[in-house]
Design an enzyme around this catalytic site. Structure first.
Site, PDB file in Angstrom:
ATOM      1  N   SER A  19       0.868  -1.172   0.000  1.00 26.30           N
ATOM      2  CA  SER A  19       0.000   0.000   0.000  1.00 26.30           C
ATOM      3  C   SER A  19       0.904   1.219   0.000  1.00 26.30           C
ATOM      4  O   SER A  19       2.075   1.134   0.403  1.00 26.30           O
ATOM      5  CB  SER A  19      -0.887   0.013   1.254  1.00 26.30           C
ATOM      6  OG  SER A  19      -1.521   1.275   1.437  1.00 26.30           O
ATOM      7  N   TYR A  23      -2.287  -1.227  10.309  1.00 23.79           N
ATOM      8  CA  TYR A  23      -2.214  -1.328   8.850  1.00 23.79           C
ATOM      9  C   TYR A  23      -0.900  -0.752   8.335  1.00 23.79           C
ATOM     10  O   TYR A  23      -0.206  -1.369   7.517  1.00 23.79           O
ATOM     11  CB  TYR A  23      -3.400  -0.583   8.238  1.00 23.79           C
ATOM     12  CG  TYR A  23      -3.590  -0.796   6.757  1.00 23.79           C
ATOM     13  CD1 TYR A  23      -4.266  -1.914   6.284  1.00 23.79           C
ATOM     14  CD2 TYR A  23      -3.095   0.122   5.831  1.00 23.79           C
ATOM     15  CE1 TYR A  23      -4.449  -2.116   4.919  1.00 23.79           C
ATOM     16  CE2 TYR A  23      -3.273  -0.072   4.470  1.00 23.79           C
ATOM     17  CZ  TYR A  23      -3.955  -1.181   4.025  1.00 23.79           C
ATOM     18  OH  TYR A  23      -4.140  -1.385   2.677  1.00 23.79           O
TER      19      TYR A  23
END
Length: 256
Positions: free
Chosen positions: A139, A152
């Protein structure tokens, strides 16, 4: 390019980014193994419509034993895992001091540890056959941070680091390992953030643009098809010397 004869395992691939990548691999002739929750039959039908062979394994990506069993099953049934795309992931947002420990553990297990377990299991076969591609869907949050995404961001930074280690350990072989770092992709998780804005009174298009304009200068979502195209490049001969990269596809997010 043609991937006929190659076997691709894509984790978290019954919808969204993973399914889009799986479809692009199938269109180039790869046998595709899907994994994940949701509407499995619809996902299998989409891949089958390309003419490629498709199968499915329901391994829970938070469970190392189920991951090992999945890799063994694919290798036993199809002879190899030539292409591994680690895409499975979950999200939860909260400030660090209020972040539930069980949510931290679950996100680290699925978003980071599963990448280690799958890679560890497929590498011996790739090394024995003398070819392989490991592509980790990280990401933009593997490269920068955002508030309230402690687990995350930590997991995705870990994925980028693990990608580099695997790439270096296999640098003299035809096995590559790279990470793709998407910005906003219109997945169900992102749609939930837009829906919250709509529920608060924003018009749908205004809500979409407001979310994008916070981070993504292109004011357009990255698509699963675009991510799939990058996966295909990394699988090609043209990508053979791309090793240990963290390739951001983010509409300009990191250029700011």
């Amino acid at each position: 390019m043609q991937l006929t004869g190659k076997v691709a395992l894509v984790t978290g691939s019954t919808s969204g980014i993973g399914l889009g990548i799986a479809e692009q691999l199938a269109l180039q002739g790869a046998t595709v193994i899907l994994n994940g929750f949701g509407d499995v039959e619809q996902a299998k039908a989409l891949i089958a419509a390309t003419g490629a062979q498709v199968d499915y394994h329901a391994a829970d990506m938070s469970d190392p034993e189920q991951i090992a069993a999945m890799i063994a099953w694919v290798e036993s049934r199809y002879g190899a895992v030539d292409i591994l795309v680690n895409n499975a992931g979950i999200q939860y947002t909260a400030p660090v001091e209020r972040f539930p420990v069980e949510k931290w553990d679950a996100i680290i297990a699925i978003n980071l540890s599963s990448v280690f377990h799958t890679s560890r299991a497929v590498l011996p076969g790739m090394q024995a056959r003398g070819w392989g591609r490991i592509i980790n869907i990280a990401s933009v949050h593997g490269l920068v941070a955002s508030k309230e995404k402690a687990a995350y961001v930590a997991a995705k930074h870990g994925v980028v680091g693990l990608t580099k280690v695997i790439a270096l350990e296999n640098a003299t072989s035809p096995i590559t390992c790279n990470a793709i770092c998407p910005g906003w992709v219109l997945t169900p998780l992102v749609q939930q953030q837009i829906d919250k804005r709509i529920a608060a009174g924003e018009e749908p298009e205004a809500a979409r643009l407001a979310l994008l304009s916070e981070k993504q200068p292109a004011q357009a979502f990255v698509t699963p098809e675009q991510l799939g195209a990058l996966v295909l490049f990394l699988c090609s001969e043209g990508g053979a010397q791309v090793r240990g990269a963290a390739w951001n596809m983010d509409g300009g997010w990191l250029a700011q």
